[in-house]
Design a protein around this motif. Sequence first.
Motif, PDB file in Angstrom:
ATOM      1  N   ILE A 208       0.850  -1.191   0.000  1.00 59.12           N
ATOM      2  CA  ILE A 208       0.000   0.000   0.000  1.00 59.12           C
ATOM      3  C   ILE A 208       0.887   1.243   0.000  1.00 59.12           C
ATOM      4  N   THR A 209       1.283   1.663  -1.189  1.00 57.75           N
ATOM      5  CA  THR A 209       2.094   2.860  -1.374  1.00 57.75           C
ATOM      6  C   THR A 209       1.486   3.679  -2.504  1.00 57.75           C
ATOM      7  N   TYR A 210       1.811   4.975  -2.520  1.00 60.81           N
ATOM      8  CA  TYR A 210       1.160   5.896  -3.441  1.00 60.81           C
ATOM      9  C   TYR A 210       2.181   6.743  -4.200  1.00 60.81           C
ATOM     10  N   GLU A 211       1.782   7.157  -5.407  1.00 57.09           N
ATOM     11  CA  GLU A 211       2.485   8.185  -6.182  1.00 57.09           C
ATOM     12  C   GLU A 211       3.969   7.897  -6.372  1.00 57.09           C
ATOM     13  N   GLY A 212       4.283   6.675  -6.736  1.00 54.86           N
ATOM     14  CA  GLY A 212       5.661   6.361  -7.058  1.00 54.86           C
ATOM     15  C   GLY A 212       6.539   6.005  -5.885  1.00 54.86           C
ATOM     16  N   HIS A 213       6.047   6.141  -4.663  1.00 53.81           N
ATOM     17  CA  HIS A 213       6.823   5.705  -3.504  1.00 53.81           C
ATOM     18  C   HIS A 213       6.851   4.180  -3.504  1.00 53.81           C
ATOM     19  N   GLN A 214       8.032   3.615  -3.382  1.00 57.55           N
ATOM     20  CA  GLN A 214       8.191   2.175  -3.476  1.00 57.55           C
ATOM     21  C   GLN A 214       8.707   1.597  -2.160  1.00 57.55           C
ATOM     22  N   HIS A 215       8.048   0.538  -1.750  1.00 55.91           N
ATOM     23  CA  HIS A 215       8.470  -0.148  -0.533  1.00 55.91           C
ATOM     24  C   HIS A 215       9.761  -0.926  -0.778  1.00 55.91           C
ATOM     25  N   LEU A 216      10.681  -0.819   0.170  1.00 54.76           N
ATOM     26  CA  LEU A 216      11.929  -1.570   0.124  1.00 54.76           C
ATOM     27  C   LEU A 216      12.087  -2.321   1.445  1.00 54.76           C
ATOM     28  N   SER A 217      12.339  -3.617   1.355  1.00 55.01           N
ATOM     29  CA  SER A 217      12.563  -4.422   2.557  1.00 55.01           C
ATOM     30  C   SER A 217      14.005  -4.253   3.016  1.00 55.01           C
ATOM     31  N   ILE A 218      14.190  -3.947   4.292  1.00 59.60           N
ATOM     32  CA  ILE A 218      15.544  -3.730   4.797  1.00 59.60           C
ATOM     33  C   ILE A 218      16.384  -5.003   4.723  1.00 59.60           C
ATOM     34  N   LEU A 289      -4.887  -4.535  -6.234  1.00 58.63           N
ATOM     35  CA  LEU A 289      -4.523  -3.270  -6.865  1.00 58.63           C
ATOM     36  C   LEU A 289      -5.706  -2.309  -6.883  1.00 58.63           C
ATOM     37  N   ALA A 290      -6.904  -2.850  -7.070  1.00 57.14           N
ATOM     38  CA  ALA A 290      -8.097  -2.001  -7.058  1.00 57.14           C
ATOM     39  C   ALA A 290      -8.341  -1.423  -5.674  1.00 57.14           C
ATOM     40  N   MET A 291      -8.092  -2.223  -4.623  1.00 59.41           N
ATOM     41  CA  MET A 291      -8.257  -1.724  -3.254  1.00 59.41           C
ATOM     42  C   MET A 291      -7.249  -0.617  -2.951  1.00 59.41           C
ATOM     43  N   VAL A 292      -6.014  -0.780  -3.410  1.00 62.80           N
ATOM     44  CA  VAL A 292      -5.006   0.251  -3.188  1.00 62.80           C
ATOM     45  C   VAL A 292      -5.394   1.533  -3.923  1.00 62.80           C
ATOM     46  N   ALA A 293      -5.901   1.394  -5.159  1.00 59.84           N
ATOM     47  CA  ALA A 293      -6.347   2.568  -5.905  1.00 59.84           C
ATOM     48  C   ALA A 293      -7.499   3.270  -5.184  1.00 59.84           C
ATOM     49  N   ALA A 294      -8.421   2.492  -4.624  1.00 58.73           N
ATOM     50  CA  ALA A 294      -9.522   3.087  -3.857  1.00 58.73           C
ATOM     51  C   ALA A 294      -8.995   3.787  -2.616  1.00 58.73           C
TER      52      ALA A 294
END
Length: 389
Positions: A208-218, A289-294
């Motif tokens: 669940i990230t927005y606008e190009g922010h990308q999750h990175l696992s440490i 993906l639809a839930m994240v967009a919502a």
Amino acid sequence: MKWPAQRLSSGSKKSFGMYQEASELARNGADLIRLEVGRPWADTPLHIKEAAKAALDAGIVHYGDFRGTLSLRQALAAKLKSFNRIDVDADEILITNGLTHASYAAFMAAIDPGDEVILLEPYYPQHIGKVEMAGGVVVSAPLDASDNFSIKRELIESRITPRTRMIVLVNPSNPTGRVYTRAELQIIADLALQYDLLVLSDEVYEFITYEGHQHLSIAALPGMRERTISCYAFTKAYSMDGWRIGYVVADKALMPALLSVTMNDVTHVNVFVQEGALAAVTGPQEPMLAMVAADQRKRDMVVEALNRIPGITCEAPQGAIYAFPDISATGMASADLARAILRDVHVVTEAGGFYGPAGDRHLRVCFGSESQERLVEGMARLTAFFSKL
């Protein structure tokens, strides 16, 4: 009989925040708009439910593998390699009853009495009680709201002592909505390597990230796979909060200790629920993906509405399902303000102070827990409330 009250830690006593106060009003018939609980509003996708039903019909109802169903762990290993960039095999994955259970097992397995555990503040408060139940000591490292709660080396390094054992990371962050950059994660990695520390990484909002922010696992950073305990769940992205299923990923050397905890508290996770989880991992991802967009649409509406209220400022969260508006202009403590909002307009928010003193100038507003229509109503009620202050 005298019960061992000392085992009820300060963390475990305050784990539910405004939820309990709101529930009392709800039982009396109040029309509450619930923006305090971090739960998805949408139903679980149909293909996931059908997989669990099919498992029941197929007689998958008996004892299973202590570590979790092999097919699920293999599918998760493939997901971890492709999405998280963590190269693990099935034997380094343990299926748990949600992320809460995963982190509980991790603390119990890795923390000895007297060990210090650093929590970035604002923190997720449920971690406190689990650390204390393991005999550990919580040490807060307050992040700076004026710097958008960024990770700075000096804020954490100044809390490290010879008794420090672990740093806890929630990424994307609950409650601030930050998605930490590679440079920020590298700060924690550098400290863990320099001071020989473990990292517990809570990644329940990974998708669940927005606008190009990308999750990175440490754990994907150099040198961190062996010293990171990564915790995940199907709760948020797949709308499976009531299913109670997650998993913990750790080096093989820690697996016996983790298993010694889970075999004694639950033995193993419900077997047909694991079939639903397998369908979530291997099936179509379009519902997620639809839930994240919502969620992003709801985020945009809530942030815009909050910023229209005089004296309230709100950064757009980069991930997760929470807005964290600054309410310091009201002059009220966050707990008092949350209670007044609940009492006067029946909107349930969470006090920022619930997440530590660093959050006390804020409220946490969950935009993922109600429909768009109820959120619009909630923002109208909040606007009316603040107009009278």
